[in-house]
Design a protein around this motif. Structure first.
Motif, PDB file in Angstrom:
ATOM      1  N   CYS A 168      16.486  -0.044  25.594  1.00  0.00           N
ATOM      2  CA  CYS A 168      17.556  -0.412  24.656  1.00  0.00           C
ATOM      3  C   CYS A 168      17.101  -0.298  23.206  1.00  0.00           C
ATOM      4  CB  CYS A 168      18.056  -1.834  24.931  1.00  0.00           C
ATOM      5  SG  CYS A 168      19.097  -1.924  26.398  1.00  0.00           S
ATOM      6  N   LEU A 169      15.835  -0.592  22.943  1.00  0.00           N
ATOM      7  CA  LEU A 169      15.324  -0.498  21.571  1.00  0.00           C
ATOM      8  C   LEU A 169      15.342   0.968  21.108  1.00  0.00           C
ATOM      9  CD1 LEU A 169      14.110  -1.911  19.127  1.00  0.00           C
ATOM     10  CD2 LEU A 169      11.856  -1.743  20.199  1.00  0.00           C
ATOM     11  N   ARG A 170      14.929   1.860  22.000  1.00  0.00           N
ATOM     12  CA  ARG A 170      14.974   3.295  21.673  1.00  0.00           C
ATOM     13  C   ARG A 170      16.417   3.742  21.432  1.00  0.00           C
ATOM     14  NH1 ARG A 170      16.435   7.234  25.115  1.00  0.00           N
ATOM     15  NH2 ARG A 170      15.919   6.075  27.007  1.00  0.00           N
ATOM     16  N   LEU A 171      17.337   3.297  22.299  1.00  0.00           N
ATOM     17  CA  LEU A 171      18.742   3.709  22.174  1.00  0.00           C
ATOM     18  C   LEU A 171      19.325   3.279  20.825  1.00  0.00           C
ATOM     19  CD1 LEU A 171      19.945   2.878  25.813  1.00  0.00           C
ATOM     20  CD2 LEU A 171      19.672   5.167  24.796  1.00  0.00           C
ATOM     21  N   ALA A 172      18.920   2.100  20.359  1.00  0.00           N
ATOM     22  CA  ALA A 172      19.436   1.609  19.077  1.00  0.00           C
ATOM     23  C   ALA A 172      18.902   2.456  17.916  1.00  0.00           C
ATOM     24  CB  ALA A 172      19.070   0.144  18.885  1.00  0.00           C
ATOM     25  N   TYR A 173      17.587   2.792  17.939  1.00  0.00           N
ATOM     26  CA  TYR A 173      17.035   3.663  16.892  1.00  0.00           C
ATOM     27  C   TYR A 173      17.757   5.013  16.903  1.00  0.00           C
ATOM     28  CZ  TYR A 173      12.951   1.096  15.027  1.00  0.00           C
ATOM     29  OH  TYR A 173      12.134   0.215  14.368  1.00  0.00           O
ATOM     30  N   GLU A 174      18.009   5.538  18.115  1.00  0.00           N
ATOM     31  CA  GLU A 174      18.687   6.843  18.215  1.00  0.00           C
ATOM     32  C   GLU A 174      20.112   6.767  17.653  1.00  0.00           C
ATOM     33  OE1 GLU A 174      16.219   8.352  22.170  1.00  0.00           O
ATOM     34  OE2 GLU A 174      18.372   8.001  22.353  1.00  0.00           O
ATOM     35  N   ALA A 175      20.815   5.676  17.956  1.00  0.00           N
ATOM     36  CA  ALA A 175      22.189   5.527  17.450  1.00  0.00           C
ATOM     37  C   ALA A 175      22.178   5.432  15.926  1.00  0.00           C
ATOM     38  CB  ALA A 175      22.846   4.297  18.064  1.00  0.00           C
ATOM     39  N   LEU A 176      21.189   4.750  15.380  1.00  0.00           N
ATOM     40  CA  LEU A 176      21.077   4.630  13.923  1.00  0.00           C
ATOM     41  C   LEU A 176      20.833   6.004  13.298  1.00  0.00           C
ATOM     42  CD1 LEU A 176      20.857   3.018  11.293  1.00  0.00           C
ATOM     43  CD2 LEU A 176      18.495   2.470  11.889  1.00  0.00           C
ATOM     44  N   GLU A 177      19.954   6.804  13.921  1.00  0.00           N
ATOM     45  CA  GLU A 177      19.669   8.156  13.417  1.00  0.00           C
ATOM     46  C   GLU A 177      20.919   9.034  13.481  1.00  0.00           C
ATOM     47  OE1 GLU A 177      17.064   9.343  11.964  1.00  0.00           O
ATOM     48  OE2 GLU A 177      15.347   8.102  12.539  1.00  0.00           O
ATOM     49  N   ARG A 178      21.693   8.896  14.569  1.00  0.00           N
ATOM     50  CA  ARG A 178      22.894   9.724  14.707  1.00  0.00           C
ATOM     51  C   ARG A 178      23.967   9.310  13.712  1.00  0.00           C
ATOM     52  NH1 ARG A 178      24.476  10.304  20.985  1.00  0.00           N
ATOM     53  NH2 ARG A 178      25.908  11.889  20.222  1.00  0.00           N
ATOM     54  N   GLY A 179      24.053   8.025  13.421  1.00  0.00           N
ATOM     55  CA  GLY A 179      24.988   7.527  12.397  1.00  0.00           C
ATOM     56  C   GLY A 179      26.439   7.573  12.846  1.00  0.00           C
ATOM     57  N   GLY A 180      27.350   7.507  11.877  1.00  0.00           N
ATOM     58  CA  GLY A 180      28.785   7.526  12.157  1.00  0.00           C
ATOM     59  C   GLY A 180      29.179   6.415  13.113  1.00  0.00           C
ATOM     60  N   THR A 181      29.951   6.789  14.143  1.00  0.00           N
ATOM     61  CA  THR A 181      30.425   5.772  15.091  1.00  0.00           C
ATOM     62  C   THR A 181      29.406   5.496  16.209  1.00  0.00           C
ATOM     63  OG1 THR A 181      31.595   7.543  16.237  1.00  0.00           O
ATOM     64  CG2 THR A 181      32.897   6.185  14.718  1.00  0.00           C
ATOM     65  N   ALA A 182      28.243   6.178  16.186  1.00  0.00           N
ATOM     66  CA  ALA A 182      27.276   5.980  17.288  1.00  0.00           C
ATOM     67  C   ALA A 182      26.857   4.515  17.469  1.00  0.00           C
ATOM     68  CB  ALA A 182      26.057   6.890  17.102  1.00  0.00           C
ATOM     69  N   PRO A 183      26.518   3.792  16.384  1.00  0.00           N
ATOM     70  CA  PRO A 183      26.150   2.384  16.593  1.00  0.00           C
ATOM     71  C   PRO A 183      27.295   1.528  17.142  1.00  0.00           C
ATOM     72  CG  PRO A 183      25.316   3.161  14.483  1.00  0.00           C
ATOM     73  CD  PRO A 183      26.247   4.216  14.986  1.00  0.00           C
ATOM     74  N   ALA A 184      28.543   1.838  16.753  1.00  0.00           N
ATOM     75  CA  ALA A 184      29.693   1.083  17.282  1.00  0.00           C
ATOM     76  C   ALA A 184      29.835   1.338  18.777  1.00  0.00           C
ATOM     77  CB  ALA A 184      30.976   1.473  16.546  1.00  0.00           C
ATOM     78  N   ILE A 185      29.558   2.568  19.193  1.00  0.00           N
ATOM     79  CA  ILE A 185      29.636   2.928  20.615  1.00  0.00           C
ATOM     80  C   ILE A 185      28.516   2.230  21.379  1.00  0.00           C
ATOM     81  CG2 ILE A 185      29.405   4.879  22.233  1.00  0.00           C
ATOM     82  CD1 ILE A 185      30.772   6.571  19.905  1.00  0.00           C
TER      83      ILE A 185
END
Ligand code: NAD
Ligand code: MG
Length: 394
Positions: free
Chosen positions: A315-332
């Motif tokens: 989950c920690l990796r997934l959160a860093y990846e969502a932050l890098e992707r930006g936009g709506t990725a963290p909301a998803i």
């Protein structure tokens, strides 16, 4: 500050909400609990209303509001009872409200927190999901509304306390190299990959250091909580992902640190009790008695540190990846996590099903720019649907 502050507490019946009332009760000359809100726990908010006599109480549903209203009427209370999301937004923007404690759990806290920011309140932000879902929009609302934003999450509150006093546009301008977010590691810190396949909900709910609501307690066991906090730190302190390092520190005595370019590392320490960050934010810039016991370093004797393991805790990796992707990725990420955590609490999926579900939803999602609140909320809803579909086939 001489005037008594009117404080609206969103999520008053939760862990953060009750701790906030505990601190307020110690300083009746400085604070008034002006409004209290809850989801559905009528009994709990009724008792709080009798004790604190707020001007307003807000429940999520009409039925809960009606039942609270009749109990309060019988008790001779003059508290006015409202219901629904628009009432929450109205109270957050109410001219009589000076400070808003945003302590609703999950995506439900987004709209009231946005309303408080836009109306220029002192926003005491516990609801990290707001920054994860809509960090850019929320920070813009704080700026445009001239709100004062004070982080309640213990790590971010600690960082806020040891950041340079003057406001800087970037970390580098303030001589800051990195922020170091501490993590307890949760109840499964020493479990092997194999053992993690079979951990139970009861074990996950048994956090070693903190007493918190069920959702954030499960997030702490998966390390998603730390992942959400990395995203939170990004927005609060304008820190790039590579400037945010997670350090596992099992004692939870150092609540986070800031590393400066000259080699200095400043930390904030204290017993793990949320009344410290709450009192800091309520009183800021003054320091108030919070009721927290003094830190006994002799008794603690040692402080340990280790690196987080993103293989056992994806989950920690997934959160860093969502932050890098930006936009709506963290909301998803956030929406899929909320569905996964609630399915785990209902014993419908296994512990390691949580990261699997989130990864699957994220990899199939179309990421958009998070330009408006509607875009963010649509992404949140679509991710919830995708997560529900994942459940049907797994
Ligand atoms: P909790 O579950 O104990 O309390 C949640 C509160 O929100 C309750 O008052 C509940 O009635 C209300 N609520 C829940 N769903 C709602 C909805 N749909 N609409 C309106 N109200 C609703 O949670 P908590 O542990 O107090 O956490 C609250 C927030 O603070 C979370 O975002 C969490 O991540 C954050 N936080 C908590 C801690 C902690 O120590 N508990 C630490 C840091 C951050
Ligand atoms: Mg925290």
């Amino acid at each position: 500050m001489s005037k008594q502050q009117n404080v609206a507490i969103f999520g008053a019946t939760g862990t953060i909400g009750t701790h906030t009332l505990d601190v307020i009760a110690r300083h009746p000359d400085r604070f008034r609990a002006y409004a209290l809100t809850a989801n559905a726990n009528v009994e709990a908010i009724f008792k709080q209303c009798v004790t604190f006599e707020p001007a307003y109480a807000v429940m999520l549903s009409e039925g809960a509001a009606e039942s609270l209203r009749s109990k309060l009427r019988d008790a001779g209370s003059s508290t006015q009872v409202l219901f629904g999301m628009s009432a929450l937004e109205e109270i957050a923007a109410h001219p009589e409200v000076d400070a808003v404690m945003a302590a609703i759990v999950g995506a439900a806290g987004l709209r009231p927190a946005m309303a408080a920011a836009r109306s220029g309140k002192r926003v005491l932000l516990a609801n990290k999901e707001t920054l994860v879902m809509a960090g850019s929009l929320f920070m813009q609302a704080v700026e445009e509304g001239s709100a004062t934003l004070l982080p309640i999450d213990s790590e971010h509150n600690a960082i806020f306390q040891v950041m340079p006093a003057r406001r800087c546009d970037s970390l580098m301008d303030g001589g800051v190299k990195r922020v170091l977010l501490t993590a307890s590691g949760g109840p499964f810190r020493t479990k092997t990959e194999d053992e993690l396949q079979n951990v139970t909900c009861e074990q996950a709910l048994n956090h070693p250091n903190w007493v918190m609501g069920p959702k954030i307690t499960i997030d702490s066991a998966t390390l998603m909580n730390k992942g959400l906090e990395v995203i939170e730190a990004h927005w609060l302190f304008n820190a790039k992902p590579e400037q945010i390092e997670v350090v596992v520190h099992p004692q939870s005595v150092i609540h986070s640190m800031v590393e400066y370019v000259d080699g200095s590392v400043l930390a904030q320490l204290g017993n793990p009790d949320m009344r410290t960050p709450i009192a800091y934010a309520l009183g800021y810039p003054d320091r108030l008695d919070s009721g927290v016991s003094a830190l006994d370093l002799m008794k603690i004797a040692r402080l340990d540190f280790e690196a987080p393991d993103i293989v056992r805790f994806p989950c920690l990796r997934l959160a860093y990846e969502a932050l890098e992707r930006g936009g709506t990725a963290p909301a998803i990420l956030n929406a899929a996590n909320e569905v996964a955590v609630s399915a785990f609490l209902d014993r419908k999926i296994h512990f390691m099903g949580i990261p699997r579900m989130i990864e699957s939803v994220l990899s199939a999602a179309v990421i958009q720019e998070a330009r408006t609140l509607d875009t963010v909320i649509a992404a949140d809803l679509a991710a919830r649907e995708a997560a529900a579909e994942w459940m049907m086939v797994h």
